[in-house]
Enzyme design. Structure first.
Site: not given
Length: 420
Positions: A171, A311, A322, A343, A348, A407
Site C-alpha cells: 500500500c 493512511h 496511526e 479512503k 483503499h 504489509f
C-alpha cells in the site's frame, strides 16, 4: 540539493476519472463505493468496492489496438500520466504531450504497483481452464501482468528515457515511487519525473484472500458507509482501484521552461517496522520515524504542518496506531492538526493509494479546502484527533503530510509545501 516542484496532477479513482470530477466528489463528501457490478461477489463475504466507472482510455491517447493489449492497471496509469503531462504543459506530438528530446534522457518514470495484472490473471486462468494452454494463452498476457509495464508504457508515450522501474511495496508503492523520484531530482540525476501509482486488484482472487484475513468490511447493506476510518463502528477496509500521477521537476528546469508550479515536494521519509507481516508496530513506531524523517528532510518542525492525509484504512489496528504515532510525533500540536482519510470515499487503492492521496494533499494546499473523513458517526476513544468529520473545511494550508503504510511493515511519508 535542489528544490523539487510539482507541475502536473492526474487521477483515475472510484470518485471520478479526472482531477476535477474526483475533487468535487471529495469536497462534497460523495463516496465512490458501491456494490461490485463487474462480477458477482456473492461467493465471498465482502460485496462492496470502489470501482472505476465510465472509464474510456481512448480519451487519454490510448489507441483501440493498445486498449485490447493492456490490463486495467496499465490503462489507469496511462490516463493519469496523460492528465498530469497535459497540466504540466509539455508540447504535444500527435496529441500526446512529450518531454523535449534534449531533456528526454534526464526524464524518467517511477510508478508504483502493488499487485499487477490481477484482471488479466483471472481471465487467463479461466481461458486456460476451459480451452487449454494452446488456445487459452495470449502473446499479450505476460505484458498485461508485469507490474513495470505501467512505467514502461508511460515512458514510450511521453519520451521518458531516464530511470524507469516499479516500486512494489504493497500500500506504500505509489508513495515510494514519488519519494524516490523526488530524491533523484533533488540529487541532480534527473530534471523531470512522471511518477505515481496504479492498481486494478478489484477481482475475486485478491478480495477472497483479504476476506479470509478478515481485513475487509462486510457492511454490504450500506456500501457507501462501509469505509469509516477512525470511527468506532469500523469493521475493515474497502478495496478500490485507479491511479494517480504527478509530474515532478527541478525548480530550475520548471522555471526555465516557464511551467506553472503547483506546489513543492519538500520532504520524504521511508522506514520499516521490522515487526510483523500485517500488524502495525505498537503505537506506529515505524510510522513515527517515517514522519520524523520527512519533517527533518524538509527542514520544518512539527508545528509547521497544517494537514495530514492519513493512511486511515478503516481497520481497528491501523487507525488507532496511526493516531498514536501522530500524537507522539506532533506532541501538543497534534490537537491543532487537521487529519482526514479520503479512503472513506475512494476506498483503499492499494498500490495507487499513496499516489492519489499525494495528489489530494497537493490539491488541499492549492484549493484551500480540506476533504472530510465521511462516516464519522461514533467517536472512538482511541482515535481522538480532528479528523474533519463529514464536512469539508475551507482553510489555508501551507504544509501537508501524506502517510502510506503497507504489509511487510513498509512506511512512506511525503511532505508538500505551498510554493514560494
Amino acid at each position: 540539493m535542489r528544490r523539487v516542484v510539482v507541475t502536473g496532477l492526474g487521477v483515475v479513482t472510484p470518485c471520478g476519472n479526472d482531477v476535477e470530477t474526483t475533487w468535487d466528489a471529495l469536497v462534497n463528501g460523495r463516496s465512490g463505493i458501491d456494490t461490485i457490478k463487474a462480477w458477482d461477489p456473492s461467493p465471498i463475504a465482502t460485496h462492496v468496492g470502489g470501482e472505476v466507472k465510465g472509464f474510456e482510455a481512448t480519451r487519454y491517447g490510448v489507441s483501440a489496438k493498445e486498449l485490447r493489449r493492456m490490463d486495467d492497471f496499465q490503462l489507469f496509469a496511462l490516463a493519469a500520466g496523460y492528465q498530469a503531462m497535459v497540466q504540466a504543459g509539455f508540447p504535444a506530438v500527435d496529441g500526446i504531450p512529450r518531454v523535449p528530446d534534449e531533456v528526454s534522457t534526464e526524464a524518467g518514470c517511477l510508478f508504483g504497483v502493488g499487485m499487477g495484472g490481477d484482471t488479466t490473471i483471472t481471465e487467463c486462468h479461466e481461458l486456460m481452464r476451459t480451452k487449454g494452454p494452446r488456445k487459452g494463452a495470449s502473446p499479450f498476457h505476460i505484458l498485461q501482468i508485469i507490474a513495470n509495464m505501467a512505467p514502461g508504457y508511460l515512458s514510450m508515450k511521453h519520451n521518458l528515457k531516464g530511470p524507469n522501474f516499479t516500486p512494489t511495496s504493497a500500500c506504500a508503492s505509489g508513495a515510494h515511487a514519488i519519494g524516490e523520484s523526488y530524491e533523484m531530482i533533488r540529487a541532480g540525476r534527473c530534471e523531470v519525473m512522471v511518477t505515481g501509482g496504479a492498481e486494478a486488484t478489484l477481482e475475486i482472487m485478491p478480495m477472497a484472500g483479504f476476506c479470509a484475513m478478515r481485513a475487509m468490511s462486510t457492511r454490504n447493506d450500506a456500501p457507501q458507509k462501509a469505509s469509516r476510518p477512525f470511527d468506532r463502528e469500523r469493521d475493515g477496509f474497502v478495496m478500490g482501484e485507479g491511479a494517480g500521477a504527478l509530474v515532478l521537476e527541478s525548480l530550475e528546469y520548471a522555471q526555465k521552461r516557464g511551467a506553472r508550479i503547483i506546489a513543492e515536494v519538500a520532504g520524504y521519509g521511508a522506514t520499516a517496522d521490522a515487526n510483523h507481516p500485517t500488524a502495525v508496530a505498537p503505537e506506529g513506531e515505524g510510522a513515527q520515524r517515517c514522519m520524523r524523517q520527512a519533517l527533518k528532510r524538509a527542514g520544518v518542525g512539527p508545528e509547521a504542518v497544517d494537514y495530514i492525509n492519513a493512511h486511515g484504512t478503516s481497520t481497528e489496528i491501523n487507525d488507532a496506531n496511526e493516531t498514536a504515532a501522530i500524537k507522539r510525533v506532533f506532541g501538543d500540536h497534534a490537537k491543532k492538526l487537521w487529519v482526514s482519510s479520503t479512503k472513506s470515499m475512494t476506498g483503499h487503492l492499494i498500490g495507487a493509494a499513496g499516489a492519489v492521496e499525494a495528489a489530494f494533499s497537493v490539491l488541499a494546499i492549492t484549493r484551500g479546502v480540506i476533504p472530510p473523513t465521511i462516516n464519522q458517526e461514533f467517536p472512538d476513544p482511541a482515535c481522538d484527533l480532528d479528523y474533519v468529520p463529514n464536512t469539508a473545511r475551507e482553510r489555508r494550508i501551507n504544509v501537508a503530510l501524506s502517510n502510506s503504510f503497507g504489509f511487510g511493515g513498509t512506511n512512506a511519508s511525503l511532505l508538500f509545501k505551498r510554493f514560494e
